[in-house]
Design a protein around this motif. Structure first.
Motif, short mmCIF file in Angstrom:
data_model
loop_
_atom_site.label_atom_id
_atom_site.label_comp_id
_atom_site.label_asym_id
_atom_site.label_seq_id
_atom_site.Cartn_x
_atom_site.Cartn_y
_atom_site.Cartn_z
N THR A 1 -0.37 -1.09 -6.85
CA THR A 1 -1.45 -0.45 -7.30
C THR A 1 -2.68 -0.88 -6.46
OG1 THR A 1 -0.73 -0.27 -9.49
CG2 THR A 1 -3.06 -0.14 -9.31
N MET A 2 -2.74 -2.29 -6.16
CA MET A 2 -3.79 -2.61 -5.21
C MET A 2 -3.82 -1.83 -3.87
SD MET A 2 -4.19 -6.28 -3.28
CE MET A 2 -3.20 -5.52 -1.91
N TYR A 3 -2.64 -1.85 -3.34
CA TYR A 3 -2.68 -0.88 -1.99
C TYR A 3 -3.11 0.51 -2.15
CZ TYR A 3 -0.17 -4.17 0.69
OH TYR A 3 0.49 -5.55 1.46
N ARG A 4 -2.56 1.09 -3.31
CA ARG A 4 -2.99 2.53 -3.51
C ARG A 4 -4.62 2.70 -3.78
NH1 ARG A 4 -3.88 4.87 -8.40
NH2 ARG A 4 -2.62 3.25 -9.24
N LEU A 5 -5.29 1.84 -4.62
CA LEU A 5 -6.78 1.81 -4.81
C LEU A 5 -7.31 1.36 -3.88
CD1 LEU A 5 -6.44 0.52 -8.47
CD2 LEU A 5 -6.99 2.88 -7.80
N SER A 6 -6.84 0.64 -2.88
CA SER A 6 -7.65 0.10 -1.69
C SER A 6 -7.56 1.25 -0.57
CB SER A 6 -7.00 -1.19 -1.15
OG SER A 6 -7.05 -2.14 -1.99
N GLY A 7 -6.82 2.55 -0.79
CA GLY A 7 -6.75 3.34 0.30
C GLY A 7 -5.52 3.15 1.13
N GLU A 8 -4.65 2.50 0.73
CA GLU A 8 -3.65 2.20 1.77
C GLU A 8 -2.22 2.32 1.21
OE1 GLU A 8 -2.25 -1.90 4.55
OE2 GLU A 8 -4.23 -1.82 3.49
N SER A 9 -1.84 3.43 0.64
CA SER A 9 -0.66 3.66 -0.14
C SER A 9 0.61 3.20 0.39
CB SER A 9 -0.47 5.29 -0.69
OG SER A 9 -1.70 5.35 -1.73
N LEU A 10 1.54 2.85 -0.05
CA LEU A 10 2.64 2.50 0.63
C LEU A 10 3.65 3.42 0.51
CD1 LEU A 10 3.24 -1.10 -1.03
CD2 LEU A 10 2.37 -0.60 1.17
N ASP A 11 4.36 3.60 1.66
CA ASP A 11 5.45 4.89 1.61
C ASP A 11 6.68 4.20 1.13
OD1 ASP A 11 6.64 2.92 3.58
OD2 ASP A 11 6.16 4.28 5.35
N GLY A 12 7.76 5.02 1.13
CA GLY A 12 9.02 4.61 0.12
C GLY A 12 9.64 3.56 0.87
N PRO A 13 9.85 3.53 2.30
CA PRO A 13 10.72 2.32 2.75
C PRO A 13 9.71 1.00 2.44
CG PRO A 13 10.70 4.20 4.23
CD PRO A 13 9.90 4.57 3.25
N ALA A 14 8.52 0.93 2.71
CA ALA A 14 7.66 -0.19 2.63
C ALA A 14 7.69 -0.74 1.11
CB ALA A 14 6.31 0.08 2.94
N MET A 15 7.66 0.19 0.27
CA MET A 15 7.72 -0.26 -1.14
C MET A 15 9.10 -0.57 -1.71
SD MET A 15 6.41 2.05 -4.61
CE MET A 15 4.92 2.73 -3.56
N GLU A 16 10.26 -0.20 -1.09
CA GLU A 16 11.38 -0.73 -1.45
C GLU A 16 11.69 -2.12 -0.96
OE1 GLU A 16 14.04 2.20 0.03
OE2 GLU A 16 13.96 3.46 -1.66
N ARG A 17 11.10 -2.27 0.45
CA ARG A 17 11.15 -3.50 0.95
C ARG A 17 10.05 -4.71 0.15
NH1 ARG A 17 8.90 -5.14 7.06
NH2 ARG A 17 9.19 -7.60 6.93
N LEU A 18 9.08 -4.25 -0.32
CA LEU A 18 8.32 -5.24 -0.92
C LEU A 18 9.07 -5.44 -2.21
CD1 LEU A 18 5.49 -6.81 -1.09
CD2 LEU A 18 4.28 -4.58 -2.17
N TYR A 19 9.59 -4.43 -2.68
CA TYR A 19 10.36 -4.83 -4.16
C TYR A 19 11.44 -5.76 -3.90
CZ TYR A 19 12.80 -3.96 -8.52
OH TYR A 19 13.56 -4.15 -9.63
#
Length: 471
Positions: free
Chosen positions: A126-144
């Motif tokens: 949510t922080m990334y999204r609200l900061s104008g820096e949405s994560l793409d699918g691979p990045a979100m999966e890696r972070l998870y």
């Protein structure tokens, strides 16, 4: 996807780790604050926070310790990570009890600990999204996957969290709708913590400055936090949707995002901001150091214009003051075992004690608590009121305190030479050596150390060093 095990964490958090980079950014504080509200709505976590935590009375200390602990958990050295995970597990194993509804809670509960990790991950997204820096699918999966690895380090496996990102979102929604409750801890964070948060160390001696700033910043921080929470959560718990709050929230997150991307990393590093707020925090020579000095000078000037009652220079304080400022660590108006355990926990965290020394320290505090109960708990309800303490404080025996002082000396005297030198002293207190150390040859003997500890803990004498540690 095979569940992650603790053995697989050896090379996970290298220099390219998304999580290591994220938690060292100052804007991570926005995500952590948001996640804390969601965590507090879990009945196990909410009860543990209210019954045992010092997050309301000592939020800056809690913030500093959380930052240090996170850095240890994500350290490239596997030994450092494993040691910190073991320390956190021991800490949580000591926190348990019964909530006002008679339900048992346990800080080591696997489901609750998984929910903490889940809220941090979702709040980071949510922080990334609200900061104008949405994560793409691979990045979100890696972070998870990295967050699941942290859980595996603590629990031995990550089975309590869904194995895939696709499975995570239904799990998260189900927790929001069916598992969370409107706990007292949520209300305390949103409506008491923000409104009454004590001054950070930098402004502790300038109450007028802090009070003026907090009167504006407190409601703004609460509004931003509420506006950032999931709409389903806000509806379920009837949190107010104040006019303009969402625009304010978006502005705060976008500003933080722009700062993270455009400013030099040293200016937006979490450690730099901590050093700005707390001069004793490691890293106080960062780019914000000159700002911190000027802020201190400005605060001193304002205090000259609007002086506040000054009790800091008094040699002693009343039993009533000492109870409120030192003994009542949880801020509930009573002295009980969680208050003394919080002192032991702070010292063990500050010194990064191993299991044996930590156990000795807790046992010493437990002996003092039994002593206090036998002399002060007149009605036998397992806690001591401020009135009970003030009425008998002058006649209290000190054998329990001597045990604590002896253990504290032993664990601080790392080289076991029966003196505490400058480096050992600063490791415990993180305070200016020349102001506080009064022993001969710039060292403390055991007897001098015990005398100062007893003088402080009996309320007879103030101490800059012990105030910074326990007050």
């Amino acid at each position: 996807m095979t569940p992650t095990t603790a053995e697989e964490t050896v090379d996970v958090f290298g220099p390219d780790s998304m999580l290591r980079r994220l938690v060292n950014e100052a804007r991570w504080g926005l995500a952590v604050t948001r996640a804390t509200v969601l965590e507090a709505a879990h009945p196990q976590i909410g009860a543990a926070l209210i019954g045992n935590s010092t997050f309301v009375t000592h939020p800056w200390r809690r913030l500093r310790n959380t930052l240090v602990s996170t850095q240890r958990i994500l350290d490239p050295d596997q030994h450092v990570r494993s040691r910190e995970a073991a320390r956190l597990n021991r800490l949580h194993a000591r926190i348990s009890g019964t909530d006002p509804q008679g339900r048992r809670y346990d800080a080591a509960d696997a489901e609750a600990r998984a929910w903490v990790v889940a809220t941090l991950f979702e709040s980071a997204v949510t922080m990334y999204r609200l900061s104008g820096e949405s994560l793409d699918g691979p990045a979100m999966e890696r972070l998870y996957a990295e967050f699941r690895t942290v859980l595996a380090l603590l629990e031995g496996d990550s089975d309590q969290l869904p194995a895939t990102l696709q499975e995570f979102w239904p799990y998260y929604d189900d927790m929001i709708h069916h598992r969370l409750e409107s706990t007292e801890a949520v209300r305390v964070i949103l409506y008491r913590l923000f409104a009454n948060v004590p001054a950070p160390p930098l402004l502790r001696n300038h109450p007028a400055v802090w009070a003026a700033g907090r009167a504006v910043a407190g409601p703004v921080a609460a509004a931003i936090t509420i506006a950032s929470l999931p709409e389903s959560f806000c509806r379920r718990f009837a949190l107010p949707d104040l006019p303009g709050a969402r625009a304010l929230m978006h502005g705060a997150y976008l500003t933080a995002g722009f700062a993270a991307r455009l400013l030099p990393s040293g200016w937006v590093n979490a450690g730099s901001f901590m050093s700005l707020l707390d001069p004793d925090h490691a890293g106080g020579s960062g780019p914000w150091e000159s700002v911190r000095r000027k802020a201190g000078q400005a605060a001193a000037m304002v205090r000259l214009i609007t002086p506040a009652p000054d009790e800091v220079n008094h040699a002693s304080r009343s039993a009533d003051q000492f109870f409120a400022e030192v003994l009542d660590q949880t801020g509930d108006g009573h002295l009980a075992w969680p208050d003394l355990a919080a002192m032991a926990r702070e010292i063990a965290t500050r010194l990064d004690l191993d299991e044996l020394d930590e156990e000795r320290l807790y046992n010493a505090y437990a002996a003092w608590w039994r002593e206090l109960q036998s002399h002060l708990d007149a009605d036998g309800d397992g806690r001591v009121t401020r009135q009970e303490y003030a009425a008998s404080a002058a006649s209290l025996p000190s054998s329990g305190l001597v045990k604590i002082a002896d253990v504290l000396f032993d664990v601080t005297d790392v080289d076991d030479d029966q003196t505490i030198d400058a480096q050992e002293y600063q490791r415990l207190f993180r305070a200016a050596f020349h102001r506080d150390l009064t022993g001969r040859a710039d060292s403390y003997s055991r007897s001098a150390f015990v005398r100062q500890f007893l003088s402080f803990m009996s309320g007879q004498q103030r101490s800059i060093a012990y105030n910074s540690l326990l007050s």
